[in-house]
Design a protein around this motif. Structure first.
Motif, PDB file in Angstrom:
ATOM      1  N   LYS D   5      73.453  38.748  65.941  1.00  0.00           N
ATOM      2  CA  LYS D   5      74.254  37.650  66.683  1.00  0.00           C
ATOM      3  C   LYS D   5      73.960  37.847  67.972  1.00  0.00           C
ATOM      4  CE  LYS D   5      77.606  36.244  63.375  1.00  0.00           C
ATOM      5  NZ  LYS D   5      79.162  36.370  62.884  1.00  0.00           N
ATOM      6  N   LEU D   6      73.571  36.680  68.717  1.00  0.00           N
ATOM      7  CA  LEU D   6      73.456  36.804  70.156  1.00  0.00           C
ATOM      8  C   LEU D   6      74.683  36.274  70.945  1.00  0.00           C
ATOM      9  CD1 LEU D   6      71.229  37.757  71.961  1.00  0.00           C
ATOM     10  CD2 LEU D   6      70.249  35.475  71.912  1.00  0.00           C
ATOM     11  N   ALA D   7      75.010  35.153  70.738  1.00  0.00           N
ATOM     12  CA  ALA D   7      75.858  34.324  71.280  1.00  0.00           C
ATOM     13  C   ALA D   7      76.504  33.355  70.669  1.00  0.00           C
ATOM     14  CB  ALA D   7      75.017  33.839  72.601  1.00  0.00           C
ATOM     15  N   TYR D   8      77.651  32.774  70.979  1.00  0.00           N
ATOM     16  CA  TYR D   8      78.476  31.706  70.264  1.00  0.00           C
ATOM     17  C   TYR D   8      78.317  30.576  71.274  1.00  0.00           C
ATOM     18  CZ  TYR D   8      80.222  34.908  66.741  1.00  0.00           C
ATOM     19  OH  TYR D   8      80.291  35.794  65.690  1.00  0.00           O
ATOM     20  N   LEU D   9      78.334  29.194  70.698  1.00  0.00           N
ATOM     21  CA  LEU D   9      78.542  28.056  71.551  1.00  0.00           C
ATOM     22  C   LEU D   9      79.822  27.494  71.251  1.00  0.00           C
ATOM     23  CD1 LEU D   9      77.573  25.996  73.246  1.00  0.00           C
ATOM     24  CD2 LEU D   9      76.075  24.915  71.631  1.00  0.00           C
ATOM     25  N   VAL D  26      91.290  33.292  61.848  1.00  0.00           N
ATOM     26  CA  VAL D  26      91.093  31.838  62.174  1.00  0.00           C
ATOM     27  C   VAL D  26      90.107  31.814  63.236  1.00  0.00           C
ATOM     28  CG1 VAL D  26      92.168  30.113  63.776  1.00  0.00           C
ATOM     29  CG2 VAL D  26      93.533  30.959  62.055  1.00  0.00           C
ATOM     30  N   ARG D  27      89.161  30.965  63.401  1.00  0.00           N
ATOM     31  CA  ARG D  27      88.352  30.948  64.281  1.00  0.00           C
ATOM     32  C   ARG D  27      87.854  29.237  64.530  1.00  0.00           C
ATOM     33  NH1 ARG D  27      83.367  29.250  63.026  1.00  0.00           N
ATOM     34  NH2 ARG D  27      82.459  29.650  60.812  1.00  0.00           N
ATOM     35  N   LEU D  28      87.579  28.925  65.760  1.00  0.00           N
ATOM     36  CA  LEU D  28      86.947  27.457  65.981  1.00  0.00           C
ATOM     37  C   LEU D  28      85.800  27.301  65.501  1.00  0.00           C
ATOM     38  CD1 LEU D  28      87.846  27.585  70.039  1.00  0.00           C
ATOM     39  CD2 LEU D  28      89.109  26.281  68.247  1.00  0.00           C
ATOM     40  N   LEU D  29      85.519  25.887  65.347  1.00  0.00           N
ATOM     41  CA  LEU D  29      84.001  25.469  64.965  1.00  0.00           C
ATOM     42  C   LEU D  29      83.221  25.887  66.179  1.00  0.00           C
ATOM     43  CD1 LEU D  29      84.467  22.199  63.226  1.00  0.00           C
ATOM     44  CD2 LEU D  29      84.976  24.396  62.357  1.00  0.00           C
ATOM     45  N   ARG D  30      82.012  26.242  65.721  1.00  0.00           N
ATOM     46  CA  ARG D  30      81.013  26.690  66.914  1.00  0.00           C
ATOM     47  C   ARG D  30      79.722  26.821  66.563  1.00  0.00           C
ATOM     48  NH1 ARG D  30      83.300  32.896  65.724  1.00  0.00           N
ATOM     49  NH2 ARG D  30      81.924  33.313  63.752  1.00  0.00           N
ATOM     50  N   GLY D  31      78.821  26.972  67.260  1.00  0.00           N
ATOM     51  CA  GLY D  31      77.588  27.296  67.110  1.00  0.00           C
ATOM     52  C   GLY D  31      76.954  28.679  67.269  1.00  0.00           C
ATOM     53  N   GLU D  58      78.162  11.302  73.628  1.00  0.00           N
ATOM     54  CA  GLU D  58      77.695  12.148  74.709  1.00  0.00           C
ATOM     55  C   GLU D  58      78.137  13.563  74.593  1.00  0.00           C
ATOM     56  OE1 GLU D  58      80.107   9.946  74.884  1.00  0.00           O
ATOM     57  OE2 GLU D  58      79.783   8.413  76.575  1.00  0.00           O
ATOM     58  N   GLY D  59      78.691  14.142  73.744  1.00  0.00           N
ATOM     59  CA  GLY D  59      78.922  15.442  72.996  1.00  0.00           C
ATOM     60  C   GLY D  59      77.600  15.882  72.435  1.00  0.00           C
ATOM     61  N   ILE D  63      75.588  18.952  74.033  1.00  0.00           N
ATOM     62  CA  ILE D  63      75.067  20.364  73.223  1.00  0.00           C
ATOM     63  C   ILE D  63      73.793  20.373  73.016  1.00  0.00           C
ATOM     64  CG2 ILE D  63      75.471  21.173  70.764  1.00  0.00           C
ATOM     65  CD1 ILE D  63      78.375  20.932  71.142  1.00  0.00           C
ATOM     66  N   SER D  64      73.032  19.433  72.519  1.00  0.00           N
ATOM     67  CA  SER D  64      71.744  19.483  72.516  1.00  0.00           C
ATOM     68  C   SER D  64      71.034  20.053  73.965  1.00  0.00           C
ATOM     69  CB  SER D  64      70.874  18.247  72.256  1.00  0.00           C
ATOM     70  OG  SER D  64      71.282  17.820  70.937  1.00  0.00           O
ATOM     71  N   ASP D  65      71.505  19.708  74.938  1.00  0.00           N
ATOM     72  CA  ASP D  65      71.137  20.206  76.241  1.00  0.00           C
ATOM     73  C   ASP D  65      71.589  21.630  76.496  1.00  0.00           C
ATOM     74  OD1 ASP D  65      69.970  19.025  78.763  1.00  0.00           O
ATOM     75  OD2 ASP D  65      71.596  19.716  79.771  1.00  0.00           O
ATOM     76  N   LEU D  66      72.659  22.189  75.991  1.00  0.00           N
ATOM     77  CA  LEU D  66      73.124  23.395  76.228  1.00  0.00           C
ATOM     78  C   LEU D  66      72.013  24.294  75.322  1.00  0.00           C
ATOM     79  CD1 LEU D  66      76.919  22.977  76.036  1.00  0.00           C
ATOM     80  CD2 LEU D  66      75.668  23.750  78.056  1.00  0.00           C
TER      81      LEU D  66
END
Lengths: 217, 217, 217, 217
Positions: D5-9, D26-31, D58-59, D63-66
């Motif tokens: 694992k490198l990073a979460y988005l 518990v955890r938030l939804l993420r990439g 817009e999201g 996200i694609s941009d990030l």
């Protein structure tokens, strides 16, 4: 007219998918500005076409504003937005005109465009550009062709372009559209036949079912 | 009262279309501020009317906030928002009042307005302006007239204006509204007749269909 | 506990209407922070209640973030979010617990809370605060009581508060809730009778209609 | 491949709920970004998987941009997005490819991927990343496997991974997928039996009802 591509407009307000062409190449939805150098008179032309309307209200205003700013920056003096309005044209499709000033509107009326009989609103970018243009001090006119609306309609396009040609005093050959019109007529005729057939089949099926029902009782 | 136009409020939170008038002229949806100079007493009036409510929640808050800021900047001391609430008025339509302070509210109650019997919320700009006004330190009151809601309702308007006239201590002639009320009554009567006719026809059709059904079995 | 009001949270992400109370006074939808000074031990309490959930996704994240920031600023060490999950409780309503660390979760399990059997998500502010709390380095736990969901449910509230009381080591008298429970039971019983009556009537009507149908044929 | 694992988005454009696991955590939804160090050749790999698509237009773009920015920052030269397209695969599921340049696309076609026969759009992050990558000067290709779409589909995954393996010239053992495929086949077969049974029951019920109908008349 063989205009040249000038710029693309990309926006996160366009739908969130990409187009894939036959060669497997991919591109975002976008608007495209074209430029046409007028070799006879001094009136050059700039065109703007888009793959899609903006998908949110704020996006609609933002895109219309961006298009206007770009036009203003390139010294555009007159903006013409084109569109359609849903109505079954009996013979030659009518063209409805609305404009930011009466002088401009009169030119369109002289070119056989009509006033909107119903004071109906103009929805989307074609309308908002007109509404916003007064704040940018650009003249703008909107031409809407009568169309069935669910298929590309070269007959409506021709009516609109005839008015446009007169307003802009341009010598454009619309003969190519005649071929398109012939093609489109064929498609519509074919669709109508399919529809008629479908109705007939539905009726047949209902009769069959009616028989069944009478059989039960 | 023949008030003068003072300013327009445009916003990308209004619907994304433009109005076209009979003369083919185009304008964006907007709110309009009017100003009326009081020649007798010192209480001048400012009015605000809008073509449409804002289309998003955030837009609703933003527009209400902008209207309040504009009023504050022009030294407005009291804001009155007007609206309707859906109820079939039996006789003379009632007026419900809600306010940011009890002194102001009492004035409305003395002018024959009522408290809301059901503690129902006030939706949209008319309500949010009241809710936000406390942060701007402006007094505000909302007057809602009983109305069927699907047609302009001059009887409800008259009730509301009578209360407003008393609160503001203004001498406004509401006789013009009587004519409007007569017109509106006629329209409602005509619509009711159409509705009755439609119900009769539907019943006729059902009877016909019932016959068919009995015929089949 | 007689906690004192500490602060309000207003947001354009709450619904765009205002509440009107019995006295005709108006207020925006909001969240409220309360503070309770613990006179016995050192653990003071802060409460947050809201009129409504935020109405957009981005609003949900923003409000949860604001609540967390406020708590952090006031030196809160442990956040407990409360909620319900829809299930017909057979006897005493169960309480499901989820937490940001296992030590905290174990305290809840010792107080007779359960793990979620279905790994179901926690929707809204009660869940997002837990999800976001790790970024603010605050411990957080969520307690959800079994409830029918369509009425205030003091029985579920009591179950949740019993767990909370044990976790926080607080001496709160829940006797007042017994009265509420008795009241709520009566309401539910009355609603069930109305529902039973409605079903009976519907059946009666269907029988009547069946007679009609047989009569026609 | 046992990537690290490198990073979460995290993003407020993901749905507003949190996941709860079996242990009550518990955890938030993420990439999630993963990194795999290639010990044989110089081509390291980075992976990105997400719990959910962004919930607004817009999201989606943001996200694609990030994701692209993160990849660019870590010196990624080639981006491969994977997905599915709904079609009942007859035998071995096909893989459709689209790319930002023809050289890259040809590699996929040599690895038995196909061009899209219908020029259908690619919706969501998998498509937008391709569309946006040209602005970041990164090459990108999208591989879509034929799938029924309503269940995890290891057969489609295998087809896609075979193409990917060839393009990236990687030695990945796909034997583990065979087991998954066997499992999935069983599930599908079971679902089909349930569906068949349901259809039979529905027919039975209709027959019963038909009897009733005849009885009434």
């Amino acid at each position: 007219l063989k205009a040249e591509k000038l710029a693309y407009l990309y926006s996160p307000h366009f739908p969130y998918f990409v187009h894939v062409n036959k060669k497997g190449s991919v591109r975002l939805l976008r608007g495209t500005f074209y430029f046409w150098k007028n070799k006879i008179s001094k009136s050059d032309l700039m065109f703007f076409t888009g793959d899609s309307q903006a998908q949110t209200i704020e996006g609609q205003y933002e895109i219309s504003d961006l298009v206007l700013d770009f036009a203003k920056k390139h010294n555009v003096k007159l903006i013409v937005t084109l569109g359609g309005y849903r109505m079954e044209a009996k013979d030659k499709p009518n063209v409805i005109a609305a404009a930011t000033n009466s002088e401009l509107l009169n030119k369109a009326l002289e070119a056989k465009a009509m006033l909107s009989p119903l004071e109906s609103p103009i929805v989307g970018t074609a309308g908002l550009i007109l509404g916003l243009s007064r704040f940018k001090k650009v003249s703008a006119i909107c031409l809407l062709g009568e169309t069935r609306g669910y298929l590309p309609d070269p007959r409506a396009a021709k009516s609109v372009l005839e008015v446009l040609r007169t307003i802009l005093n341009l010598d454009v050959d619309l003969a190519g559209l005649e071929e398109e019109i012939a093609k489109a007529e064929k498609i519509v005729t074919r669709l109508q036949k399919i529809e008629e057939k479908r109705i007939l089949q539905t009726e047949e099926m209902r009769k069959e079912e009616d028989k069944k029902v009478s059989y039960i009782s």
